[in-house]
Every structure is written in C-alpha cells, then in structure tokens.
Design an enzyme around this catalytic site. Structure first.
Site, PDB file in Angstrom:
ATOM      1  CE  LYS A  16      -4.493   1.128   0.392  1.00  0.00           C
ATOM      2  NZ  LYS A  16      -5.528   0.546  -0.489  1.00  0.00           N
ATOM      3  CB  THR A  62      -3.405  -3.074  -0.261  1.00  0.00           C
ATOM      4  OG1 THR A  62      -4.651  -2.810  -0.905  1.00  0.00           O
ATOM      5  CG2 THR A  62      -2.573  -4.012  -1.127  1.00  0.00           C
ATOM      6  CG  ASP A  63      -8.942  -1.331   3.443  1.00  0.00           C
ATOM      7  OD1 ASP A  63      -8.918  -0.123   3.114  1.00  0.00           O
ATOM      8  OD2 ASP A  63      -9.637  -1.774   4.390  1.00  0.00           O
ATOM      9  CG  PHE A 164      34.145  24.651 -12.792  1.00  0.00           C
ATOM     10  CD1 PHE A 164      34.514  23.509 -12.110  1.00  0.00           C
ATOM     11  CD2 PHE A 164      33.695  24.510 -14.103  1.00  0.00           C
ATOM     12  CE1 PHE A 164      34.445  22.254 -12.696  1.00  0.00           C
ATOM     13  CE2 PHE A 164      33.616  23.270 -14.707  1.00  0.00           C
ATOM     14  CZ  PHE A 164      33.982  22.141 -13.999  1.00  0.00           C
ATOM     15  NE  ARG A 181      31.282  27.711  -9.612  1.00  0.00           N
ATOM     16  CZ  ARG A 181      31.034  26.548 -10.183  1.00  0.00           C
ATOM     17  NH1 ARG A 181      30.513  26.529 -11.408  1.00  0.00           N
ATOM     18  NH2 ARG A 181      31.292  25.410  -9.580  1.00  0.00           N
ATOM     19  CB  VAL A 236      29.328  20.914  -7.542  1.00  0.00           C
ATOM     20  CG1 VAL A 236      28.232  20.178  -6.774  1.00  0.00           C
ATOM     21  CG2 VAL A 236      28.834  22.292  -7.944  1.00  0.00           C
ATOM     22  CD  GLN A 237      32.155  17.819 -10.182  1.00  0.00           C
ATOM     23  OE1 GLN A 237      32.249  18.999  -9.837  1.00  0.00           O
ATOM     24  NE2 GLN A 237      31.774  17.467 -11.410  1.00  0.00           N
ATOM     25  CG  ASN A 263      26.584  24.001 -10.540  1.00  0.00           C
ATOM     26  OD1 ASN A 263      26.218  24.880  -9.762  1.00  0.00           O
ATOM     27  ND2 ASN A 263      27.665  24.108 -11.290  1.00  0.00           N
ATOM     28  CG  HIS A 265      23.977  26.780 -13.917  1.00  0.00           C
ATOM     29  ND1 HIS A 265      25.260  26.492 -13.520  1.00  0.00           N
ATOM     30  CD2 HIS A 265      23.551  25.711 -14.631  1.00  0.00           C
ATOM     31  CE1 HIS A 265      25.604  25.301 -13.977  1.00  0.00           C
ATOM     32  NE2 HIS A 265      24.577  24.807 -14.659  1.00  0.00           N
TER      33      HIS A 265
END
Length: 307
Positions: A16, A62-63, A164, A181, A236-237, A263, A265
């Site tokens: 469910k 499932t109920d 970067f 940035r 970011v890595q 990322n 922007h």
C-alpha cells in the site's frame, strides 16, 4: 520474492502506497508535538496461489496494511522517530503473518516545525518548513534489518567563495574559467546505518530523529564553512566529497552515504544597448535558471559496507 515456475523466473510483491497519517502527542504541561508521515508498505510474501490459481487465502489485503498504519500510530503513546515507527511496522508484518518474509517500509515526513512567537516556542502551533526527512527500513522475518535515512530538498546557496577552473576545453567549450561565482544546489542525501539486526538497535525513542538533525547540520556547516570567512569550493564535486566525508568522519554508526547535488546556475547579467556598448555588472545582478543544470552525485562507504 523470486520463484522459478516451469523454467520461468517469477517475482512479486504487493503493498500500500501513500498512506498519510498525522500524529499528535500531548504532554501534561499542555505542550503538543506533531508529525505527518506519508507511508508506503511493500511485502515480500508467499502468496503464489493468488497469481496462479486465483486463491487469495495467503494475501494480506492492502486495505489492512493501511488500517495497520493508523492502529500502530495510535499505539505509539510516546513520541518516536519515523525510523522506529517503520521498524515497528516491519516487525508487525513479518511476525504476525507467517507467509510474509520481508517488509519494506518507506516514509516521508512532512516538515512541520514548531512556531515561535516573540522568541518563545508555541505549545501547539506549527508551520511548514522546506526540506523533507525520509526513511526506508527493510525488516526480515529472521530479525535482520537495514535502516536508511535521508533528506530531500535541502536548498543551499552562497554568493561567493566558489569557482571552476582547469576543466577540459575543446571545440564545444565556451564556459569561461572563474574563481568567483555563486554556488547553489538542492541536496538529496541518503545514509545507511550500521545496525543489521533488531536486537542491536539503540533504545532511545528519538535517536534517529536526533541523528537526522545532526547529519543535516554537518552537511550545511561543511558546505558553507566558518560564518565569517567561509570556505572556498573549487567545484561542486569537491564540496560534495567534503560533505559526505564529514558525515562518515563524525558518525561511526553511519556506514555509507550518497549525495546528489545539482549545480543550480545563477548567470551574471551583462547588457548591451543599440550602440553595442556593454553594461557589465560586477557580480551583483544574476539570472537564476535551473534548466538545464549540472548533475553531480557520489557515494562514500566504509570498506565493510555496501550501498
């Protein structure tokens, strides 16, 4: 569950999904606690006759699963984490029904937060927050289990201390290198706990709730760095790795962590008029855009762990 029937591999499960439940706990001093959960249940059980012969005698309806969520929420007289609630549901389904071998319980918690009025916590007032707490618990009849918690929608942004440089350049590369940035992302994370059996679980009712807040704080603190000087992000890595590494380094009860960090922007705006005179902004006006965006994800696991 997988079975081989007449040379054919057959796998099945049933459950469910999206069972929504709100629970209020009321203390003697009038302070209320509240949580809202979206619960999904999946059972691996021996009910092959239902598929092959139309015999439903081994099926948990499932109920019934839905009703069990509400009944078990009522039984929780003390506030508890949603991981512990999921574990309790899994224990019920695998112990009460002999044909159920494994229960998979997934819960997403809606981020209701206590509201403050004039700096004071309100006893029964709540507002909706942003990021969501998630959990997936797998309980087996043998008592083996796997507990994975997570976070979704953790939006983070810093206006400087990001760059970067040094990436591959070819005939299709137009992106300029930069040491200045904005960096924005929306973190999705999952971390697996080292507990592998029901007897080994911590006894504290809000243990997993507290650990969720602890992990979130480590992720946020590592992303931003110290409040005055911050911390530089070369990509970011690199920031993702530092965040995941910090979680494993801080919490020995977490065996692995996976992070996804798109990322998002913010593009510096520059304008030109009819005479082609460039009006260049000094990193103070940006065009926000989330399509397309970069996708970065990775997982870290202790050597004895699998994610």
């Amino acid at each position: 569950m997988a079975h081989e029937i007449d040379g054919i591999k057959f796998e099945q499960r049933h459950g469910k999904a999206r069972v929504r439940v709100g629970r209020v706990w009321k203390s003697e001093n009038g302070r209320h606690s509240f949580t809202e959960w979206n619960v999904s249940i999946s059972l691996l059980s021996d009910c092959l006759p239902a598929y092959f012969q139309g015999d439903n005698s081994n099926i948990v309806a499932t109920d019934t699963m839905k009703n069990t969520v509400y009944a078990k929420a009522k039984e929780c007289s003390e506030q508890l984490s949603m991981e512990d609630f999921a574990i309790g549901l899994g224990k019920h389904f695998t112990s009460f029904y002999k044909q159920v071998a494994t229960a998979i319980i997934k819960i997403v918690e809606k981020p209701w937060e206590r509201i403050y009025i004039d700096g004071q916590p309100h006893k029964h007032g709540f507002k909706l927050g942003s990021e969501k707490h998630t959990a997936e618990v797998i309980v087996k009849k043998s008592g083996d289990l796997m507990v994975t918690s997570g976070i979704e929608g953790l939006a983070l942004l810093k206006t400087t201390k990001s760059g970067f440089e040094g990436f591959i350049r070819d005939e299709y590369t137009v992106l300029p290198e930069t040491r200045e940035r904005m960096l924005a992302t929306e973190v999705t994370g999952f971390w697996r706990y080292s507990y592998e059996s029901l007897p080994g679980l911590p006894a504290k009712p809000l243990y997993f709730s507290d650990r969720y807040l602890d992990v979130k704080k480590v992720l946020v603190d590592t992303f931003f760095g110290p409040p005055k000087e911050g911390v530089y992000s070369p990509s970011v890595q690199r920031t993702l790795y530092e965040m995941a590494e910090a979680v494993l380094g801080r919490f020995p009860d977490i065996s692995s962590i996976q992070l996804k960090m798109p990322n998002i922007h913010f593009l510096p705006v520059n304008l030109s008029n009819k005479d082609n005179v460039i009006i260049k902004f000094d990193d103070d006006v940006f065009l926000p855009t989330d399509e397309p965006h970069g996708t970065i994800e990775a997982s870290l696991s202790r050597m004895r762990s699998k994610i």
